[in-house]
Design an enzyme around this catalytic site. Sequence first.
Site, short mmCIF file in Angstrom:
data_model
loop_
_atom_site.label_atom_id
_atom_site.label_comp_id
_atom_site.label_asym_id
_atom_site.label_seq_id
_atom_site.Cartn_x
_atom_site.Cartn_y
_atom_site.Cartn_z
N TYR A 1 11.54 -3.91 -3.44
CA TYR A 1 11.05 -3.53 -4.76
C TYR A 1 10.66 -2.05 -4.79
O TYR A 1 10.58 -1.39 -3.74
CB TYR A 1 9.83 -4.38 -5.14
CG TYR A 1 8.69 -4.31 -4.13
CD1 TYR A 1 7.79 -3.25 -4.12
CD2 TYR A 1 8.52 -5.31 -3.17
CE1 TYR A 1 6.77 -3.18 -3.18
CE2 TYR A 1 7.50 -5.25 -2.24
CZ TYR A 1 6.62 -4.19 -2.25
OH TYR A 1 5.61 -4.12 -1.31
N GLU B 1 0.94 2.07 7.85
CA GLU B 1 1.37 2.68 6.58
C GLU B 1 1.95 4.08 6.79
O GLU B 1 2.92 4.46 6.13
CB GLU B 1 0.19 2.71 5.61
CG GLU B 1 -0.12 1.31 5.08
CD GLU B 1 -1.53 1.15 4.53
OE1 GLU B 1 -2.17 2.18 4.21
OE2 GLU B 1 -2.01 0.01 4.43
N TYR C 1 8.38 -3.83 -9.21
CA TYR C 1 9.52 -4.58 -9.73
C TYR C 1 10.63 -4.61 -8.68
O TYR C 1 10.97 -3.57 -8.08
CB TYR C 1 10.05 -3.94 -11.02
CG TYR C 1 9.07 -3.99 -12.17
CD1 TYR C 1 8.72 -5.20 -12.75
CD2 TYR C 1 8.51 -2.83 -12.68
CE1 TYR C 1 7.82 -5.26 -13.82
CE2 TYR C 1 7.61 -2.87 -13.74
CZ TYR C 1 7.27 -4.09 -14.31
OH TYR C 1 6.38 -4.13 -15.36
N SER C 2 11.20 -5.79 -8.51
CA SER C 2 12.31 -5.92 -7.56
C SER C 2 13.52 -5.13 -8.03
O SER C 2 13.79 -5.04 -9.23
CB SER C 2 12.71 -7.40 -7.42
OG SER C 2 11.65 -8.17 -6.93
N PRO D 1 -0.68 -9.94 -5.65
CA PRO D 1 -1.22 -9.45 -4.38
C PRO D 1 -0.80 -10.33 -3.22
O PRO D 1 -0.49 -11.51 -3.40
CB PRO D 1 -2.75 -9.52 -4.59
CG PRO D 1 -2.95 -9.67 -6.05
CD PRO D 1 -1.73 -10.36 -6.57
N HIS E 1 0.83 -1.21 0.00
CA HIS E 1 0.00 0.00 0.00
C HIS E 1 0.86 1.26 0.00
O HIS E 1 0.58 2.22 -0.72
CB HIS E 1 -0.93 0.00 1.22
CG HIS E 1 -2.10 -0.91 1.07
ND1 HIS E 1 -3.05 -1.04 2.05
CD2 HIS E 1 -2.48 -1.75 0.06
CE1 HIS E 1 -3.98 -1.91 1.66
NE2 HIS E 1 -3.64 -2.36 0.46
N GLY F 1 12.99 -18.51 -13.17
CA GLY F 1 12.67 -17.47 -14.13
C GLY F 1 13.07 -16.09 -13.65
O GLY F 1 14.15 -15.88 -13.09
N TYR G 1 -9.55 4.66 3.05
CA TYR G 1 -10.12 3.59 3.87
C TYR G 1 -11.62 3.73 4.14
O TYR G 1 -12.34 2.72 4.08
CB TYR G 1 -9.32 3.46 5.18
CG TYR G 1 -8.06 2.66 4.96
CD1 TYR G 1 -8.07 1.27 5.04
CD2 TYR G 1 -6.86 3.28 4.62
CE1 TYR G 1 -6.93 0.53 4.81
CE2 TYR G 1 -5.71 2.54 4.38
CZ TYR G 1 -5.75 1.16 4.48
OH TYR G 1 -4.61 0.43 4.24
#
Length: 396
Positions: free
Chosen positions: A190, A137, A208-209, A386, A85, A274, A95
Site C-alpha cells: 500500500y 523503521e 490505500y492498497s 491499525p 510507521h 468488498g 519516540y
Amino acid sequence: MLSASTIKIVKSTAPVLEVHGNAITKVFYHNLFEAHPELLNIFNHANQSKGRQQAALANTVYAAAVHIENLSAIIPVVQQIAQKHRSLGIKAEHYPIVGEFLLKAIKEVLGDAATDEIIQAWGEAYGVIADVFIQTEEALYKEAETQEGGWRYFKEFIVTKKVQENDKIVSFYLKAADDKKLPAYKPGQYITVQVTIPGEKYLHNRQYSLSQAAGEDAYRISVKREDEGNPSGIVSVYLHEQLQEGDTLKVSAPAGEFHLDTTSKAPVAFISGGVGITPLMSMFETIATTDAERKTAFIHCARSENLHAFDTEIQERLEKMPNAAYIKLNSNEPEGIINRGFIKQNIALESKVYVCGPVGFMEAVINDLYALGFKESQVHFEFFGPAMQLQVKVQA
C-alpha cells in the site's frame, strides 16, 4: 539488555495491562494530543474516534510485557507496525515524546499501584522497545529511498486519471510530479496518501492498497467512498468529490508486509470481500503477467452485483490463464456466502491463500480455512486499520 529485575517487574504487570490497557491508551492519546497537537498531522483521526488506535496500542504494550525477555517473539508485529510507521513518516524523535506520555498515562490510571519501581522498570523497557522500532523503521526508510526512483517520507504526485469502478469505488492513477521513474513494489503493498482538506485544521493520512501490478508508469489506488457522517469518510468523500485529474497529492513510498510470494509455484487462492479486492488485484495481475500457467482461484464477494469492481479487467486476464477460475458471489443471495463446503469445493488444500476484506468476513473465512486443515503458513491476510490481531483460532 534489561536486567533480570526489570524483566520480572514488567512481566508482573502484564495481567494489569491486559485489564487496564485500553484505559491507559485512551488517557495516553488524550494527553499526548493536548500537549502536541502537531502529531494530529500524522495519526489517523478516524481510527482515534473509533477507538481502534487505542486498542491496537494496548495490544502491543501487553504483548511487549508478556515477551519482554524475548522480544524476537513479537518481531512479526513489530515489522507490521514499523511498515505502517514508515509509510506515515514516524521519526526517531517522536519516540521519547510517546514514552513520556505513556508512562504518565500508566501512572494516572493505576495510581498508587504504579510504584516508582514499576514506572522506572517500564521506562527502561520502553527505551529498549523503542530502539527496536527505531532501528527497524530506519532500515525501511533506507530501503525505500535507496532503490531507483525511491524517496523518504512524502513526495508530490499528480492525478493523471480518475475511473469509476462501481457504485462505490473510484480508481486514481498517480504519477510522480518530478516525472521520475516509480520504484517497483511487492504485489499487495500500500501507499499512504496525505491530503489537505479545505476547512480542516490538520492533515489527513490514509493508507490505500496499490490495486494493479507493478511496472506501470503510475500507481493506482482504488478508494471506496464511505458515508459522509462516518469519521472514516472525510478523506474518501474528498477524493471522490473534490480531487480531479491534474490535482496533486502527497504520497509515501509503497510499504506493507502483506504481499504475494512470487517464488512459490503452489496453487494460489485469493478471497476478497468488498473493497478488500484491491491488494488482491495487484497479486492477481502479477500472476497473470509473470506466471499465467499457475493454478489460481479468485473468489470475490460483494453485497450485490452493482458493487463488484474490476470485473472486465479480471475477465480479460483470465483469457490468458488456462488454470485460473474466477467466482463472483453476492452476499445478498442465499448462495453468496463463503463457508467450509464452498472452500473445500473450490480451493485446493495445498494452496497458498490470501484473504482481505471486512474484519468479520476475514475471521469467518480464516477460521474455516484452519478448520479444514490449511496451515497457518499457507494463510495470509490483511485488513484496513491499525495493526491488531483478528479473532482467529491459529492452528497449532
